[in-house]
Each structure stands twice: as structure tokens, then as C-alpha cells.
Design an enzyme around this catalytic site. Structure first.
Site, PDB file in Angstrom:
ATOM      1  N   ASP A 195     -43.730   7.694  14.848  1.00 57.83           N
ATOM      2  CA  ASP A 195     -43.704   6.243  15.026  1.00 57.83           C
ATOM      3  C   ASP A 195     -43.227   5.915  16.432  1.00 57.83           C
ATOM      4  O   ASP A 195     -43.234   6.772  17.312  1.00 57.83           O
ATOM      5  CB  ASP A 195     -42.876   5.561  13.915  1.00 57.83           C
ATOM      6  CG  ASP A 195     -41.370   5.761  14.067  1.00 57.83           C
ATOM      7  OD1 ASP A 195     -40.920   6.400  15.048  1.00 57.83           O
ATOM      8  OD2 ASP A 195     -40.614   5.243  13.201  1.00 57.83           O
ATOM      9  N   SER A 213     -30.946   8.108  14.110  1.00 55.86           N
ATOM     10  CA  SER A 213     -32.171   8.236  13.307  1.00 55.86           C
ATOM     11  C   SER A 213     -32.840   9.600  13.446  1.00 55.86           C
ATOM     12  O   SER A 213     -33.597   9.998  12.572  1.00 55.86           O
ATOM     13  CB  SER A 213     -33.169   7.155  13.720  1.00 55.86           C
ATOM     14  OG  SER A 213     -33.398   7.219  15.112  1.00 55.86           O
ATOM     15  N   HIS A 225     -39.856   8.211  17.067  1.00 58.05           N
ATOM     16  CA  HIS A 225     -39.452   9.383  16.279  1.00 58.05           C
ATOM     17  C   HIS A 225     -40.598  10.368  16.144  1.00 58.05           C
ATOM     18  O   HIS A 225     -41.739   9.960  15.914  1.00 58.05           O
ATOM     19  CB  HIS A 225     -38.954   8.934  14.897  1.00 58.05           C
ATOM     20  CG  HIS A 225     -37.902   7.884  14.992  1.00 58.05           C
ATOM     21  ND1 HIS A 225     -38.198   6.548  14.954  1.00 58.05           N
ATOM     22  CD2 HIS A 225     -36.575   7.987  15.191  1.00 58.05           C
ATOM     23  CE1 HIS A 225     -37.070   5.853  15.104  1.00 58.05           C
ATOM     24  NE2 HIS A 225     -36.070   6.708  15.259  1.00 58.05           N
TER      25      HIS A 225
END
Ligand SMILES: *[C@@H]1O[C@H](CO)[C@@H](O)[C@H](O)[C@H]1NC(C)=O
Ligand SMILES: *[C@@H]1O[C@H](CO)[C@@H](O)[C@H](O)[C@H]1NC(C)=O
Ligand SMILES: *[C@@H]1O[C@H](CO)[C@@H](O)[C@H](O)[C@H]1NC(C)=O
Ligand SMILES: *[C@@H]1O[C@H](CO)[C@@H](O)[C@H](O)[C@H]1NC(C)=O
Length: 364
Positions: free
Chosen positions: A328, A39, A331
Site C-alpha cells: 500500500d 506499522s 508498507h
């Protein structure tokens, strides 16, 4: 005079025969960039996996600052490979799985949020590292068809291969097996590093020479790891931190070994673990106001729930993501990504070594 003009004429003719390739690649033969990862590097592949449901990064407020709409990147804006492409004067690399025709002459991004090194490919799951390698093999086929075997190999030898891998393998170990013995932890790391090495060797066999890694980050300091650590007063969870450090030591050993065994193999390791950890504990040193809690989410550290399932559940959102290290639960913000990418690109050997990514791009 006659002789001279004859020579000039011949050399022009030769030049036009020898130098002009049948299909021109890209101005200045700039090295391409191939991105493998999770991610932290995904530029939107997961949106196109068959059968996968939309996930948080497909919803507002992901993408809110730079793109003004969600792109599948797990941040408010750009991620590290977007900046590396910018510094290398390449266009932003879209996701490999995006439908439509691709021109791979600048490279492409295979990264997939949630991706791991270990684990078999399953339908409707993130693209694991071995599957990312299979996609890269398709690109190699495309290049061979366009350029011929010899030119395709030269192209792949000049290209830079950028990785962010392993973090999810250790998140998985510590959530599913929090009491793993030290010997099992070592065995697990050896499997991760062993499979990673196999992939690097295959890329080398296809021509790849310039490998760059962002190492595994401070996994126990993510806002998402905080609640599990409430009894420690919010400090970082030590078990995942230790897993990350062990992996990073082993990664360095294996890349050094590959460099000594494989002619022309060059690597770069960005010490993301320490670069990010320092920003978490000293945010103001880097121009941030908040290093621990996320900009977006619910709970004390906003440790989950960003995006609120496309607005169907409530969450909090900060007004200025550039004040935050974290966007978040796990991240970083575009502001942090920009700083991290600058270190990966041009950091000193202590931060990114033995070469930085700029140097990898400059090697012929
Ligand atoms: C790919 O893009 C490059 C540079 O933009 C161009 O020169 C080349 O012709 C393109 N190749 C194909 C197959 O579209
Ligand atoms: C791990 O060990 C702790 C205490 O030693 C125990 O409470 C917990 O249930 C164990 N967790 C698992 C998943 O085995
Ligand atoms: C790769 O991982 C699998 C588990 O997914 C493991 O059985 C295998 O031994 C690993 N390979 C290497 C070379 O470490
Ligand atoms: C999210 O909600 C908006 C408006 O409510 C809608 O237009 C959009 O299609 C939804 N996105 C997804 C991925 O479901």
C-alpha cells in the site's frame, strides 16, 4: 565398584536438585523476542486499543495472501517480526493487547501502527514508544512472579529486543512543518534519539542486552509520498529522505556509545533505508516487477485508499502482490518483507552490523 555406584547415585541426586528448575521455561532456553515499533512491525495491537475505530488493515485485502483474512498487519501477509520469529524457531508473536491469557515465555509484540517516539499518550491513539515500554514493564512483573527476580533477569538478558521506530516522527515533521529550518530539524532528531535512548537505557536496567534496529526507511520514496513530488517526475522526495539519513547516522552514534558505556550491551542495525531503496529503484534485480507503485490503492502510484473503508469506496488491487515491493501507500508486501527479514536475520556486517540478529540470538 561400590564407591563408583555411590558417586553415580549422588551425582544423579544432585543433578535432579540443581538442574531441574521449579518452573520450566521453554525447551533449550531459547531466547525470547520482544518487538517494539510502528506499522512495519505491528501484528495487530491497534485492533484492541480502547475507542479506536477499525482502520484500513482491519479490512480486506490486508492479510489476503498468507492469513486469508485481515489480522491488523499492514501488509498482504506476514511482516518482518513474523519471519524473525520463524528463523529463531519461535512461534509467531501475537499482539500484546490481544485479550486473553498470555504466556510471555517466547516474547510478545508491542508494536502499533502509527506509533511515534515523541508525543504524549492520548486515548484512542497508537501506542507510543514510552507506552510500549510500560507494557514491557508489566511483562517484567509477570516474569518475576513466575520465575523469581534472578531467573527473570537472566531471561531478559538472553532475550532479543527488536525495534522499528522513528519513521512516523519524521513523516509528522515533514507534513506539519515542511519549511523547518536545519537547526530545528537537528533539534527534532535529537529529541527523537534522546527519548529512544532513555527507553533503551531502561530496558538495559531491566536486563536487556541484545538490541536490534531496523533503521528508518527511505520515507520520501513511498507511493504515498509520490503525489507530493509529482513535479520531480516521481522521484523520491528529498526532505524526508534527508531526515531519515540524519536519524540513521545519529542512531549509529548512540548505539556505539551505549555499547561502550554499558557492559554486555550488544546491538544490531539493519540498513533498511538502503536495502529498501535499492529494491525500489532496481525491482527486477530482486525478482519484482514494480518498485514504485503499490499493489493496492487509488491514483497513479496507488498512493492511498487501499482497503476502501471496508469496500465502501473503490480502489485497485493487483493480481499478484509478489510482483510488487509495495503493498500500500507506505508498507511493503510479504514478498519484500521476507527478503528484508532475511537480511535483518543473517545479513553481512555491511547490511546488518556489527552483529546480525541471528548472532544476537546465539549469544548467551
Ligand atoms: C508457557 O509456555 C511454556 C512453553 O510452552 C511452558 O513450559 C510454560 O509452562 C508456560 N507457562 C505458563 C505460565 O503458562
Ligand atoms: C513553506 O514555504 C513555501 C514556499 O517557501 C510556502 O509556499 C508554503 O506555504 C510554506 N508552508 C508552510 C506550511 O509554511
Ligand atoms: C523527549 O521528547 C520531549 C518532547 O516530546 C522533549 O521535550 C525531551 O527533551 C526529550 N527528551 C530527551 C532526553 O531528549
Ligand atoms: C466489513 O464488511 C464485511 C462484509 O460487508 C463485514 O462482515 C465485516 O464485519 C466488516 N468489517 C469491519 C471491521 O467493519
Amino acid at each position: 565398584m561400590e564407591n563408583l555406584s555411590f558417586h553415580v547415585c549422588v551425582s544423579i541426586l544432585l543433578a535432579s536438585i540443581v538442574i531441574v528448575p521449579t518452573e520450566s521455561l521453554r525447551p533449550q532456553n531459547r531466547p525470547a523476542l520482544f518487538v517494539f515499533g510502528d506499522s512495519l512491525f505491528d501484528s495487530g495491537n491497534n485492533q484492541y486499543i480502547n475507542g479506536i475505530k477499525p482502520t484500513a488493515p482491519d479490512y480486506y485485502p490486508y492479510g489476503e495472501t498468507f492469513f486469508k483474512h485481515p489480522t491488523g498487519r499492514v501488509s498482504d501477509g506476514r511482516v518482518v517480526p513474523d519471519f524473525i520469529a520463524l528463523f529463531a524457531k519461535l512461534p509467531m508473536l501475537g499482539p500484546y493487547l490481544e485479550p486473553g491469557e498470555h504466556n510471555f515465555t517466547d516474547g510478545i509484540n508491542f508494536a502499533s501502527a502509527g506509533s511515534t517516539v515523541l508525543g504524549d499518550l492520548q486515548p484512542a491513539m497508537p501506542i507510543n514508544l514510552h507506552e510500549q515500554l510500560n507494557y514491557f514493564k508489566n511483562v517484567e512483573k509477570w516474569l518475576k512472579q513466575k520465575l523469581g527476580d534472578v531467573e527473570a533477569k537472566k531471561f531478559l538478558m538472553r532475550a532479543v529486543y527488536l525495534f522499528s521506530m522513528g519513521g512516523n516522527d519524521y513523516f509528522r515533521l515533514y507534513s506539519m512543518n515542511p519549511n523547518a529550518t536545519l537547526s530545528y530539524q537537528r533539534h527534532y532528531s535529537q529529541m527523537v534519539i534522546g527519548n529512544l535512548t532513555q527507553v533503551l537505557e531502561e530496558i538495559y536496567a531491566m536486563g536487556g542486552r541484545k538490541i536490534a534496529f531496523q533503521n528508518v526507511g527511505p520515507l520520501g520514496c513511498t507511493p504515498g509520498a509520490k503525489p507530493q513530488n509529482a513535479n520531480l517526475g516521481g522521484s523520491c522526495a528529498e526532505f524526508p529522505m534527508a531526515l531519515a539519513r540524519r536519524h540513521n547516522r545519529m542512531l549509529l552514534v548512540v548505539l556505539k556509545k551505549l555499547e561502550s558505556q554499558l557492559p554486555g550491551f550488544k546491538y544490531s542495525i539493519f540498513d533498511y533505508y538502503n536495502a529498501l531503496h535499492d529494491r525500489i529503484i532496481n525491482p527486477s534485480k530482486y525478482g519484482f516487477k514494480e518498485g514504485e507503485a503499490a499493489c493496492c490503492g487509488i491514483g497513479t502510484y496507488r498512493s492511498s485508499g487501499c482497503g476502501g473503508n471496508n469496500g465502501t469506496t473503490k480502489y485497485e488491487l493487483c493480481s499478484n502482490p509478489f510482483e510488487y515491493v509495495w503493498f500500500d501507500s507506505a508498507h511493503t508486501t510479504e514478498g519484500a518483507n521476507w527478503q528484508l527479514a532475511k537480511l535483518l536475520w543473517g545479513g553481512s556486517p555491511k547490511v546488518t552490523g556489527p552483529y546480525n540478529v541471528k548472532q544476537l540470538f546465539e549469544f548467551l
